[in-house]
Design a protein around this motif. Structure first.
Motif, PDB file in Angstrom:
ATOM      1  N   ALA A  15       0.807  -1.228   0.000  1.00  0.00           N
ATOM      2  CA  ALA A  15       0.000   0.000   0.000  1.00  0.00           C
ATOM      3  C   ALA A  15       0.836   1.271   0.000  1.00  0.00           C
ATOM      4  O   ALA A  15       0.439   2.283   0.569  1.00  0.00           O
ATOM      5  N   HIS A  16       1.991   1.238  -0.676  1.00  0.00           N
ATOM      6  CA  HIS A  16       2.823   2.451  -0.610  1.00  0.00           C
ATOM      7  C   HIS A  16       2.215   3.635  -1.344  1.00  0.00           C
ATOM      8  O   HIS A  16       2.324   4.770  -0.889  1.00  0.00           O
ATOM      9  N   GLU A  60      -0.969   4.266  -1.623  1.00  0.00           N
ATOM     10  CA  GLU A  60      -2.041   4.774  -0.763  1.00  0.00           C
ATOM     11  C   GLU A  60      -1.447   5.566   0.408  1.00  0.00           C
ATOM     12  O   GLU A  60      -1.970   6.613   0.801  1.00  0.00           O
ATOM     13  N   ALA A  61      -0.344   5.061   0.969  1.00  0.00           N
ATOM     14  CA  ALA A  61       0.299   5.767   2.076  1.00  0.00           C
ATOM     15  C   ALA A  61       0.735   7.152   1.642  1.00  0.00           C
ATOM     16  O   ALA A  61       0.523   8.143   2.341  1.00  0.00           O
ATOM     17  N   TYR A  66       2.686   9.096   6.812  1.00  0.00           N
ATOM     18  CA  TYR A  66       1.817   7.964   7.089  1.00  0.00           C
ATOM     19  C   TYR A  66       2.358   6.770   6.321  1.00  0.00           C
ATOM     20  O   TYR A  66       2.661   6.864   5.131  1.00  0.00           O
ATOM     21  N   SER A  77       2.963   2.827   4.735  1.00  0.00           N
ATOM     22  CA  SER A  77       2.265   1.782   3.980  1.00  0.00           C
ATOM     23  C   SER A  77       1.917   0.595   4.864  1.00  0.00           C
ATOM     24  O   SER A  77       1.131  -0.262   4.486  1.00  0.00           O
ATOM     25  N   SER A 127      -3.898   2.779   5.014  1.00  0.00           N
ATOM     26  CA  SER A 127      -3.241   2.461   3.733  1.00  0.00           C
ATOM     27  C   SER A 127      -3.696   1.102   3.246  1.00  0.00           C
ATOM     28  O   SER A 127      -4.031   0.910   2.066  1.00  0.00           O
ATOM     29  N   ARG A 174      -6.031   0.209   0.123  1.00  0.00           N
ATOM     30  CA  ARG A 174      -5.443  -0.655  -0.904  1.00  0.00           C
ATOM     31  C   ARG A 174      -6.407  -1.779  -1.284  1.00  0.00           C
ATOM     32  O   ARG A 174      -6.623  -2.083  -2.454  1.00  0.00           O
TER      33      ARG A 174
END
Lengths: 560, 560
Positions: free
Chosen positions: A130-131, A133-134, A156, A158, A163, A167
């Motif tokens: 989820a990088h 999204e982070a 924030y 991942s 996140s 994701r």
């Protein structure tokens, strides 16, 4: 009549129990259960190395095995042991490790229709899918809610709650839609034991909420709807199916159900504490209190201390984990850490140590420690930065890397290993200095974890560099011990102070700073800070040209 | 009728000859003679690791062996070979390697009364006993004669002429008093062959004089009496027993004596050239000319080019070896170098490469080269400084040390080895850039030495980083070849240009820069310069905080 408690500690590859005598601190039973699923308990995706999931079935199977096993050991250890004298259960887990659940609190992964769909399984803390999204959450918060970022060090991750859930929404909307709610692993286990798994019943712990889900009382709980809507309206919608309030671990999550009591061989109705993360429970098990820093020294480190709420606390730059009540009720829990410590040593021994030191990793470490313990501080002329896995505290920057400086044509592997140990100690000192600059005084350092127990050479170097006497917690299960203590406390019949006093023992061997070494390391630390600030802080003004020369001067002095 | 010349190359552990056909460049004979005295030819003192002396007897025994041996080989190789067609002899040696001699030019070491007294022996270039004297000479020159320092990069070395002689005066006044004069090894051999060993007869070479003895025509030869008196009146006194003028190697030192001609099997009266240092002769043997840089790639490097005197040349900061005529007559000889290149690779393979790459040093290098040649530039994310043995050019600072940066938890030994190769190439580029900044254009780079011949991977990386096509000299004896060419030229019957054209061949394999690699390396070189200037130059203003991040960005780009 005796009083016992059980702590359950869910790690990355296994879970373990501890059954402790609350009056004597004696540890009567402890069982380890390796998760059977996947590789060492982790479900991976051959096409994406960032995927790391777990099977919630392992948690349940493990729970039964480690509780009944510990009771069996206690019976064997102490004739007359009566499981009815277990007065409570506490739980800690890794995190952020969110689980999608249905309206009854059943993980989707356990439902036939999601069999084999990893997105329906447990999103383990080390899942790094989820990088993107982070980064988007960080960007949105910077624009809309900078206060959210202040609490988590400006970035924030991942690895964290929102996140991962976002994701899931993006890559598998079917799973997201099927999830009535999401729950942290540490909140789900107490809910299971107490029959409170319905989303509106689960008592969420403030530790996970505060550290990973941007929960704070000052802004009314979870991130507000407007912010979540800016990420995705579906997240705003999910918010109402999560929680408004989170609890400290001296709170009861519920009472052990008769069914589980029967299965586990315990008395029905005993209290189960609100769950928390392993490091926080470990700090409690190691005897954390104001002025005491607990360092968990492993592949990475976690440093935890507490400050009474009434002392007040400003945001501390780079200290990304300050959460009210995350460790002790009525105190700010202050969490810091180094992204890699033991992992750096393992990297070095695995990739850069020739067989002249030994054939196995163990032999190489032993021979290097023998040889480096004969060196004086500064004698090698080397200086390293402990950033092979980035820097968590105080720079909060994953885009940093390792550095070794001062090599000649004679530099040997054990000298570099010593420089790497020193680098991690300088990193640890940087954390303590930052705490002290903001009024968090540290007068006692208690260490736990593999390195603290096994590596006396490292411990002495740490004492010399930190300039403080170091103690080592006696228990090898401080996390499970801390969980057990909250299990005892949440019933309201004993206080945490009382059981910590009884159970949090220290080993006899302490490490006192050697004054001569301390003085040399103060000089070298100034050079470390020059590199640390130069490479780590944008726009910092640093004069590097004396670094190598000063190290040579110290080397010449220390060799003569 | 053929024309031949013989070159004698005196190295640190052995001497060797080359007998070359001046019209075809064919090498007809070459013999190596390991010095029999001491350890690998070096006399050491167990109580002082800085002592490194040699026995002049080895030089004479070696001379006979390698000349007669080469003639024997030539007879075997070419039926009808006639040693009478050898038209001259040239000599190169290490330096500064001064020898105390008596009034007849006999080394004191060969006289019975000094038997076993190492101070009466040859003070080999790598003798490091005179560091205090070097510092005092530097200090005195800085005060009284800053122009002396400008020519040698600001620091007078413990390895050089005056430091060693002054050291002898201090530690062994008996030897100093017994020495009628002192002579460089490279000046003594031609004097022996031509029967001109009396101090007032010896024709001294400008190469040794200019590089090591602060000789320059612009201040009337050697350092003036007032300066030497400020060091010690005895040195001022010695000055009158040294020399007023030094000569280029196209000058005849004298004619081969009938006695030596008989012993060696050569024609009496053939000319012997004024001697010079090995690297300078090696550059000539590799075909140096204006615009051509010759790089001798070994444990350290020596970089040599020339500039016609009429072009004029200002002092070039950090280029410590500019001497008129030291390489070619009528040209400034420009010498630079890196303190360690192959030595860094040897240090790394000996101390930090695990046996998973192989058991022997050779196996480890082979496997590392196999693996690193599969990497793209920047793919490892690593960056190193090549300063494990200090930095000679352009920083002229021995108090600098190595640095490796960019390590993660996955960095492997062959990646570091590649970063070390790249670091030495960046160091080489820094030298070329400095030359070009001061009008010394380099359009052709010729390489010699073990690394150039054996390590194609390294050569390609060098081509990519230097951004110039690289050639490799065909001869494995460029030093002896250069000496032979001067032996031919000093008789006045042939020109240097003519015999260089005939004899200085290149290998077929050339290394052209790969455009894509060149571009990436330009980016990485900018980061190298940030570190180079930051750690190497006092008061330099450097922003370090992007270095690690830029390397990560390049790494990500190169991996995808």
């Amino acid at each position: 009549m005796s009083r016992y408690a059980i702590g359950l500690d869910y790690g990355t590859n296994s879970c373990r129990s501890l059954l402790v005598d609350l009056d004597t601190g004696e540890e009567l039973g402890s069982i380890v259960f390796p998760y059977p699923s996947g590789t060492l308990g982790i479900l991976t995706d051959p096409t994406d190395p960032n995927v790391a999931r777990q099977n919630p079935r392992d948690y349940l199977d493990g729970m039964v095995a480690i509780i009944t096993g510990a009771i069996g050991q206690a019976r064997a250890t102490r004739p007359g042991f009566d499981p009815a004298e277990v007065i409570g259960i506490g739980v800690d887990t890794t995190g952020s490790t969110p689980i999608p659940i249905d309206a009854e609190g059943t993980p989707l992964a356990l439902k036939p229709e999601f069999a084999g769909n990893l997105n329906a399984y447990v999103w383990l803390w080390k899942d790094h899918t989820a990088h993107a999204e982070a980064a988007a959450i960080t960007g949105t918060a910077a624009r809309m809610r900078p206060q959210y970022l202040a609490k988590c060090g400006g970035i924030y991750s991942s690895e964290w709650w929102w996140s991962k859930i976002w994701r899931c929404l993006k890559v598998d909307p079917g799973v997201f839609a099927a999830a009535s709610s999401w729950v942290e692993h540490c909140d789900w286990i107490p809910a299971v034991l107490t029959g409170t798994t319905r989303p509106d019943q689960i008592k969420r712990g403030v530790c996970a909420a505060g550290h990973k889900a941007i929960y704070a009382e000052e802004w009314g709980g979870l991130p507000d709807a407007e912010f979540l809507a800016a990420l995705d309206p579906a997240l705003m919608d999910l918010r109402s199916r999560l929680y408004d309030k989170a609890w400290t671990s001296d709170t009861k999550a519920g009472d052990l159900t008769p069914e589980w009591a029967e299965t586990l061989g315990l008395k029905p109705g005993i209290p189960v504490a609100v769950g928390a993360f392993d490091a926080h429970m470990g700090a409690v098990g190691a005897g954390v209190r104001p002025g005491t820093l607990v360092k968990i020294l492993g592949t990475s480190t976690c440093d935890i201390t507490v400050l009474p709420n009434e002392a007040g606390l400003a945001d501390v730059p780079g200290l990304c984990g300050v959460v009210d009540g995350s460790v002790l009720p009525g105190h700010y829990g202050i969490e810091a850490g180094q992204s890699a410590v033991g992992d750096i040593f393992l990297w070095f021994v695995n990739h850069l140590v020739p067989d002249s030191y030994g054939v196995t990793v163990g032999e190489k470490f032993t021979e290097m420690e023998r040889r480096l313990s004969a060196l004086r501080p500064g004698e090698s002329g080397l200086l390293a930065l402990d950033w092979n896995n980035g820097n968590r505290t105080v720079l909060v920057d994953v885009r940093l890397t390792g550095l070794i400086l001062g090599q000649t044509l004679h530099t040997e592997a054990h000298e570099i290993y010593r420089a790497l140990i020193e680098a991690t100690a300088f990193g640890a000192l940087t954390i303590i200095r930052r705490m002290e600059e903001y009024g968090i005084t540290i007068d006692r350092v208690v260490n736990t974890g593999g390195l603290a127990v096994k590596n006396a050479t490292l411990m002495q170097i740490y004492a010399d560099i930190l300039g403080k006497p170091l103690q080592v917690a006696a228990s090898e299960q401080t996390c499970a011990l801390g969980a057990a203590l909250f299990g005892a406390v949440c019933g309201g019949t004993v206080t945490l102070g009382e059981v910590q006093e009884n159970c949090c023992r220290m080993r006899e061997r302490e490490y006192a700073p050697i004054p001569g070494n301390e003085a040399v390391y103060r000089e070298i630390y100034a050079l470390y800070r020059t590199l640390h600030d130069g490479f780590g802080i944008e726009g910092s003004d640093c004069e590097l040209s004396q670094v190598m020369k000063d190290l040579i001067a110290i080397r010449q002095r220390q060799r003569s």
